[in-house]
Motif scaffolding. Structure first.
Motif, PDB file in Angstrom:
ATOM      1  N   TYR A 287       0.834  -1.194   0.000  1.00  0.00           N
ATOM      2  CA  TYR A 287       0.000   0.000   0.000  1.00  0.00           C
ATOM      3  C   TYR A 287       0.871   1.248   0.000  1.00  0.00           C
ATOM      4  N   PRO A 288       0.336   2.387  -0.462  1.00  0.00           N
ATOM      5  CA  PRO A 288       1.119   3.633  -0.481  1.00  0.00           C
ATOM      6  C   PRO A 288       1.662   4.036   0.897  1.00  0.00           C
ATOM      7  N   ASN A 289       0.966   3.646   1.965  1.00  0.00           N
ATOM      8  CA  ASN A 289       1.438   3.986   3.310  1.00  0.00           C
ATOM      9  C   ASN A 289       2.502   3.020   3.828  1.00  0.00           C
ATOM     10  N   GLY A 290       2.912   2.069   2.986  1.00  0.00           N
ATOM     11  CA  GLY A 290       3.979   1.147   3.368  1.00  0.00           C
ATOM     12  C   GLY A 290       3.517  -0.180   3.924  1.00  0.00           C
ATOM     13  N   VAL A 291       2.243  -0.315   4.231  1.00  0.00           N
ATOM     14  CA  VAL A 291       1.708  -1.572   4.747  1.00  0.00           C
ATOM     15  C   VAL A 291       1.793  -2.625   3.643  1.00  0.00           C
ATOM     16  N   ILE A 292       2.218  -3.813   4.026  1.00  0.00           N
ATOM     17  CA  ILE A 292       2.380  -4.911   3.074  1.00  0.00           C
ATOM     18  C   ILE A 292       1.320  -5.968   3.337  1.00  0.00           C
ATOM     19  N   LYS A 293       0.660  -6.393   2.271  1.00  0.00           N
ATOM     20  CA  LYS A 293      -0.359  -7.443   2.378  1.00  0.00           C
ATOM     21  C   LYS A 293       0.106  -8.661   1.588  1.00  0.00           C
ATOM     22  N   PRO A 294       0.279  -9.811   2.247  1.00  0.00           N
ATOM     23  CA  PRO A 294       0.608 -11.044   1.526  1.00  0.00           C
ATOM     24  C   PRO A 294      -0.558 -11.454   0.629  1.00  0.00           C
ATOM     25  N   LEU A 295      -0.260 -11.823  -0.632  1.00  0.00           N
ATOM     26  CA  LEU A 295      -1.316 -12.176  -1.570  1.00  0.00           C
ATOM     27  C   LEU A 295      -1.300 -13.634  -2.008  1.00  0.00           C
ATOM     28  N   GLU A 296      -0.122 -14.101  -2.449  1.00  0.00           N
ATOM     29  CA  GLU A 296      -0.086 -15.423  -3.077  1.00  0.00           C
ATOM     30  C   GLU A 296       1.258 -16.105  -2.865  1.00  0.00           C
ATOM     31  N   ILE A 297       1.181 -17.405  -2.663  1.00  0.00           N
ATOM     32  CA  ILE A 297       2.348 -18.285  -2.718  1.00  0.00           C
ATOM     33  C   ILE A 297       2.112 -19.193  -3.916  1.00  0.00           C
ATOM     34  N   CYS A 298       3.102 -19.279  -4.780  1.00  0.00           N
ATOM     35  CA  CYS A 298       2.981 -20.119  -5.967  1.00  0.00           C
ATOM     36  C   CYS A 298       4.171 -21.078  -6.021  1.00  0.00           C
ATOM     37  N   LEU A 299       3.889 -22.362  -6.116  1.00  0.00           N
ATOM     38  CA  LEU A 299       4.943 -23.370  -6.205  1.00  0.00           C
ATOM     39  C   LEU A 299       5.050 -23.879  -7.631  1.00  0.00           C
ATOM     40  N   SER A 300       6.252 -24.241  -8.000  1.00  0.00           N
ATOM     41  CA  SER A 300       6.529 -24.749  -9.336  1.00  0.00           C
ATOM     42  C   SER A 300       5.995 -26.163  -9.495  1.00  0.00           C
ATOM     43  N   ASP A 301       5.146 -26.356 -10.496  1.00  0.00           N
ATOM     44  CA  ASP A 301       4.668 -27.697 -10.827  1.00  0.00           C
ATOM     45  C   ASP A 301       5.843 -28.633 -11.107  1.00  0.00           C
ATOM     46  N   LEU A 302       6.763 -28.154 -11.917  1.00  0.00           N
ATOM     47  CA  LEU A 302       7.923 -28.949 -12.299  1.00  0.00           C
ATOM     48  C   LEU A 302       8.713 -29.393 -11.075  1.00  0.00           C
ATOM     49  N   TYR A 303       8.962 -28.444 -10.166  1.00  0.00           N
ATOM     50  CA  TYR A 303       9.764 -28.769  -8.985  1.00  0.00           C
ATOM     51  C   TYR A 303       9.042 -29.742  -8.064  1.00  0.00           C
ATOM     52  N   ILE A 304       7.792 -29.453  -7.731  1.00  0.00           N
ATOM     53  CA  ILE A 304       7.129 -30.336  -6.758  1.00  0.00           C
ATOM     54  C   ILE A 304       6.731 -31.679  -7.364  1.00  0.00           C
ATOM     55  N   ASN A 305       6.604 -31.741  -8.677  1.00  0.00           N
ATOM     56  CA  ASN A 305       6.382 -33.050  -9.308  1.00  0.00           C
ATOM     57  C   ASN A 305       7.672 -33.867  -9.334  1.00  0.00           C
ATOM     58  N   THR A 306       8.803 -33.189  -9.452  1.00  0.00           N
ATOM     59  CA  THR A 306      10.098 -33.871  -9.476  1.00  0.00           C
ATOM     60  C   THR A 306      10.573 -34.227  -8.069  1.00  0.00           C
ATOM     61  N   TYR A 307      10.368 -33.309  -7.134  1.00  0.00           N
ATOM     62  CA  TYR A 307      10.840 -33.488  -5.753  1.00  0.00           C
ATOM     63  C   TYR A 307       9.660 -33.351  -4.792  1.00  0.00           C
ATOM     64  N   SER A 308       8.699 -34.230  -4.909  1.00  0.00           N
ATOM     65  CA  SER A 308       7.491 -34.130  -4.081  1.00  0.00           C
ATOM     66  C   SER A 308       7.800 -34.162  -2.588  1.00  0.00           C
ATOM     67  N   GLU A 309       8.901 -34.804  -2.218  1.00  0.00           N
ATOM     68  CA  GLU A 309       9.288 -34.863  -0.806  1.00  0.00           C
ATOM     69  C   GLU A 309       9.669 -33.489  -0.246  1.00  0.00           C
ATOM     70  N   ASP A 310       9.917 -32.514  -1.115  1.00  0.00           N
ATOM     71  CA  ASP A 310      10.298 -31.163  -0.691  1.00  0.00           C
ATOM     72  C   ASP A 310       9.114 -30.205  -0.604  1.00  0.00           C
ATOM     73  N   THR A 311       7.915 -30.653  -0.912  1.00  0.00           N
ATOM     74  CA  THR A 311       6.766 -29.753  -0.969  1.00  0.00           C
ATOM     75  C   THR A 311       6.575 -28.982   0.325  1.00  0.00           C
ATOM     76  N   THR A 312       6.596 -29.651   1.456  1.00  0.00           N
ATOM     77  CA  THR A 312       6.401 -28.977   2.740  1.00  0.00           C
ATOM     78  C   THR A 312       7.498 -27.966   2.997  1.00  0.00           C
ATOM     79  N   SER A 313       8.740 -28.353   2.737  1.00  0.00           N
ATOM     80  CA  SER A 313       9.869 -27.454   2.957  1.00  0.00           C
ATOM     81  C   SER A 313       9.787 -26.210   2.076  1.00  0.00           C
TER      82      SER A 313
END
Length: 123
Positions: free
Chosen positions: A50-76
């Motif tokens: 925001y213009p006053n400096g307040v930050i709002k978290p919007l989205e976390i996006c994970l890579s399909d390629l990465y989590i399909n290749t290394y599914s054991e790392d999804t939580t991390s």
């Protein structure tokens, strides 16, 4: 935004991790998505400043390629991005490292700054 698609399984995991490790500090309105556009990163996060400096978290996006290749790392990887959301920026500075180390030591986790390599490098 990443233009990923909302992933109900990742969102459910996010809610569990938020409760267990962040005491529900992160907003449950966050979008948690996957994208096949992310080729060189395991995940990214997006904020609205925001213009006053307040930050709002919007989205976390994970890579399909990465989590399909290394599914054991999804939580991390998801926890890594959640730390960014908690501290309010995408830098891997002392604040990020301190929170990562706190979670790793307190809960015997394996959150890292950089993930495994795929297609030229992941972070």
């Amino acid at each position: 935004m990443a233009k990923g698609f909302q992933d109900i399984e990742l969102y459910s995991l996010f809610l569990q991790l938020n409760q267990k490790y962040f005491d529900n500090w992160l907003p449950n309105t966050l979008i948690v998505s996957r994208s096949n556009r992310l080729k060189r990163k395991a995940g990214v996060c997006y904020f609205y400043r925001y213009p006053n400096g307040v930050i709002k978290p919007l989205e976390i996006c994970l890579s399909d390629l990465y989590i399909n290749t290394y599914s054991e790392d999804t939580t991390s990887v998801l926890l890594h991005e959640m730390i960014h959301m908690k501290i309010g920026h995408i830098k891997h500075n002392w604040e990020f490292v301190a929170e990562m180390n706190r979670l790793n030591l307190l809960y015997n986790l394996n959150i890292k700054i950089f993930g495994k390599n795929i297609e030229g490098g992941i972070s």
